[in-house]
Enzyme design. Structure first.
Site, short mmCIF file in Angstrom:
data_model
loop_
_atom_site.label_atom_id
_atom_site.label_comp_id
_atom_site.label_asym_id
_atom_site.label_seq_id
_atom_site.Cartn_x
_atom_site.Cartn_y
_atom_site.Cartn_z
N ASP A 45 7.64 31.22 -17.92
CA ASP A 45 8.11 30.62 -19.17
C ASP A 45 9.44 31.22 -19.62
OD1 ASP A 45 6.77 33.05 -19.87
OD2 ASP A 45 6.58 32.36 -21.94
N SER A 91 2.45 32.53 -19.23
CA SER A 91 3.44 33.54 -18.88
C SER A 91 3.37 33.88 -17.39
CB SER A 91 3.26 34.77 -19.77
OG SER A 91 4.29 35.70 -19.58
N ASP A 151 10.15 35.24 -15.46
CA ASP A 151 8.77 34.78 -15.30
C ASP A 151 8.68 33.28 -15.61
OD1 ASP A 151 9.02 34.88 -18.07
OD2 ASP A 151 7.09 35.82 -18.40
N ASP A 163 10.61 34.19 -20.58
CA ASP A 163 10.86 35.12 -21.68
C ASP A 163 10.96 36.57 -21.20
OD1 ASP A 163 8.16 35.51 -21.15
OD2 ASP A 163 7.49 35.28 -23.22
#
Length: 561
Positions: A306, A146, A304, A308
């Protein structure tokens, strides 16, 4: 077995390759480093397994990934009915070792007779969740850390519904992982054999298109072409997975004023233009603000690595204002509910227990129910599954204070792609009405009351840090304050106790008699303890003063422990 014996056992284990052992030999004189790498196994938390990359049992490396994958494979085989053909979708982000860890996962699955779908390059976490459902797979894995610093990577597991596993099932995976004591028992085959046996399939453009077309079904208002074209939106994926898909979605939905932050559209495992790749951090927007000022943009969005989580800055009074996660959530709840021509039966929004209650006040205005879950989007996904089984409610959207939002049920995790599209639509709509996102936020405050939130996260690394975090929350549980900043504590929600209506979790939430609250929880994925604060009053000045007083008092209490 103590940490030193674990260290020596790993050095002697013939399963580990020479490069791995050389890294361990290089720390032989550093007792503290040996302890940190070997005092415990890397654990699954609220967001899966996450840690610093390196050799050791408390590190992210290919052997830990193999072990985790074997545990997950064992779990899936136990869950299977009869001769059911099992499959897993695997995605990864732009971090160090992410492609390698993704392939390691696939080859363990294939070695267990489970078909692995692996993407041809990096993809977003929400697309992984969607692909699990779209391909009717048995589960999913995404290799990501993340928004953590570059030295971290991680591993998140998903069920057949595209949702991260809730504790009931995640604990069973952990048990399976912990039961593996001999790495030689891990099923593993090479890529050529996996492909030849039909156990490894590469995914590409077709899955992307399916995901993008699904995203577009969540458009709320059919805005005129000129309204969308009039919006100038600066976007940064913070060197992560959002670059291609967000630009595609906004392009295909008519936002021609899309301005990419070119330096950060490049996947970069070192996040070289950033201190931290985290849209919760104001300085993550430094480069984006330069682009926005040059173009006189209306709004800035950053996702961010990834993709999400999404952070938003809005132009207001000639400056760019960073909205916190609660404020963006409030705006989205208000916009989505106000855009619905007809409410479905028993509509509901869901947030978490550390999220501001402003969303509940907004929902009430539209006749919509609101529920709260534990922190972690898996619990929101669990509620969606429950509603599908019982028919008790219709899920509209879910969100959390940490910049995660989901609209609709095609994905079962927070989705920064659909959120970015909705922020663009919302900003364009309000611009056509002559107001900014900040203007609309203050209109909402006038309608439901002024709310202010804050977060303090204290990092405490290593064994001592873990012990100190346990000491702090243990003290607060047994000897918590009766009043904070001169306001009496009304009651305390201790999520470790029975009868809360929530799964057991190491979270404390103190409700004060003036309607304010603060909560304490250890992070599930980082060596941190987090303190959440939320206040409500009748003016901005009042909430600003109140929250600073409560924060200062709580910090003083913690420092005295």
């Amino acid at each position: 077995m103590d940490y030193k014996k674990h260290y020596e056992a790993w050095l002697e284990n013939p399963y580990f390759d020479q490069a791995f052992k050389d890294e361990l030999k290089a720390i032989k004189s550093d007792e503290k480093e040996i302890e940190d790498r070997f005092f415990k196994d890397l654990e699954f938390g609220t967001g899966g397994m996450r840690g610093v990359i390196g050799a050791g049992r408390n590190r992210m490396n290919k052997y830990i990934v193999r072990k985790a994958s074997q545990g997950f494979a064992n779990f899936l085989k136990q869950q299977a009915a009869g001769d059911e053909a099992l499959s897993v979708v695997i995605a990864h982000d732009s971090r160090r070792m992410s492609p390698e860890f993704s392939l390691e996962t696939a080859l363990v699955m294939a070695g267990n007779g489970i078909k692995a779908y692996i993407f041809d390059s990096l993809r977003t976490t929400p697309e992984l969740s969607f692909a699990v459902r779209n391909l009717k797979a048995s589960g999913g894995v995404v290799v990501t850390a993340s928004h953590n610093p570059p030295e971290y990577n991680g591993y998140k597991i998903y069920g057949a519904d595209g949702c991260q596993l809730v504790p009931e099932y995640a604990d069973r995976v952990v048990d399976e992982v912990n039961a593996i004591t001999d790495y030689k028992t891990i099923g593993f085959i090479d890529a050529e054999k996996a492909k030849a046996e039909g156990l490894l399939e590469v995914l590409g453009e077709d899955q992307d298109t399916a995901y993008v077309e699904m995203i577009k079904t969540h458009i709320k208002r059919a805005l005129p072409v000129e309204v969308k074209a009039d919006l100038k939106i600066v976007y940064s994926p913070l060197h992560g997975t959002g670059a291609r898909v967000v630009e595609r979605v906004l392009g295909e939905t008519g936002y021609t004023g899309f301005i990419p932050v070119k330096e950060q559209m490049v996947a970069d495992s070192e996040f070289s233009t950033l201190r931290l790749p985290n849209p919760e951090e104001p300085d993550a927007f430094d480069l984006s603000v330069k682009y926005a000022k040059d173009a006189d943009a209306d709004v800035i969005v950053a996702t961010d690595p990834d993709c999400d989580r999404v952070g938003v800055m809005a132009k207001h009074g000639g400056e760019y204002t960073l909205l916190n996660g609660n404020q963006t959530g409030a705006l989205l709840v208000d916009y989505v509910l106000s855009s619905m021509d007809k409410m479905p039966a028993n509509p509901v929004i869901i947030n978490t227990i550390v999220t501001s209650t402003i969303g509940e006040a907004i929902a009430k205005k539209y006749g919509v129910a609101a529920m709260s879950t534990l922190t972690g989007f898996k619990f929101i996904g669990e509620k969606i599954r429950e509603f599908e089984k019982t028919g008790s409610h219709t899920f509209i959207m879910g969100y959390e204070e940490s910049y995660g939002y989901l609209i609709g049920t095609d994905v079962r995790d927070k989705d920064a792609v659909v959120s970015t599209m909705m922020v663009a639509e919302m900003a364009a709509y309000y611009k056509s009405k002559g107001i900014t996102l900040v203007d609309r936020l203050y209109q909402i405050f006038e309608e439901v009351g002024y709310y202010q939130e804050d977060l303090i996260a204290i990092t405490m690394k290593g064994k001592e840090g873990m012990e100190k975090i346990a000491q702090i929350i243990g003290h607060m549980r047994s000897q918590g304050p009766g009043a904070v900043a001169g306001v009496e504590v009304d009651h305390v929600l201790d999520c470790m106790k029975e009868g809360t209506g929530l799964p057991k979790s190491n979270v404390l939430k103190y409700f004060l008699k003036d309607g304010s609250w603060f909560a304490i929880r250890p992070s599930g994925t980082e060596p941190k303890i987090k303190f959440y604060f939320s206040v409500k009053s009748d003016s901005k000045e009042a909430v600003d003063q109140k929250i600073e007083a409560i924060k200062a008092d709580v910090v003083e209490i913690i420092e005295a422990i």
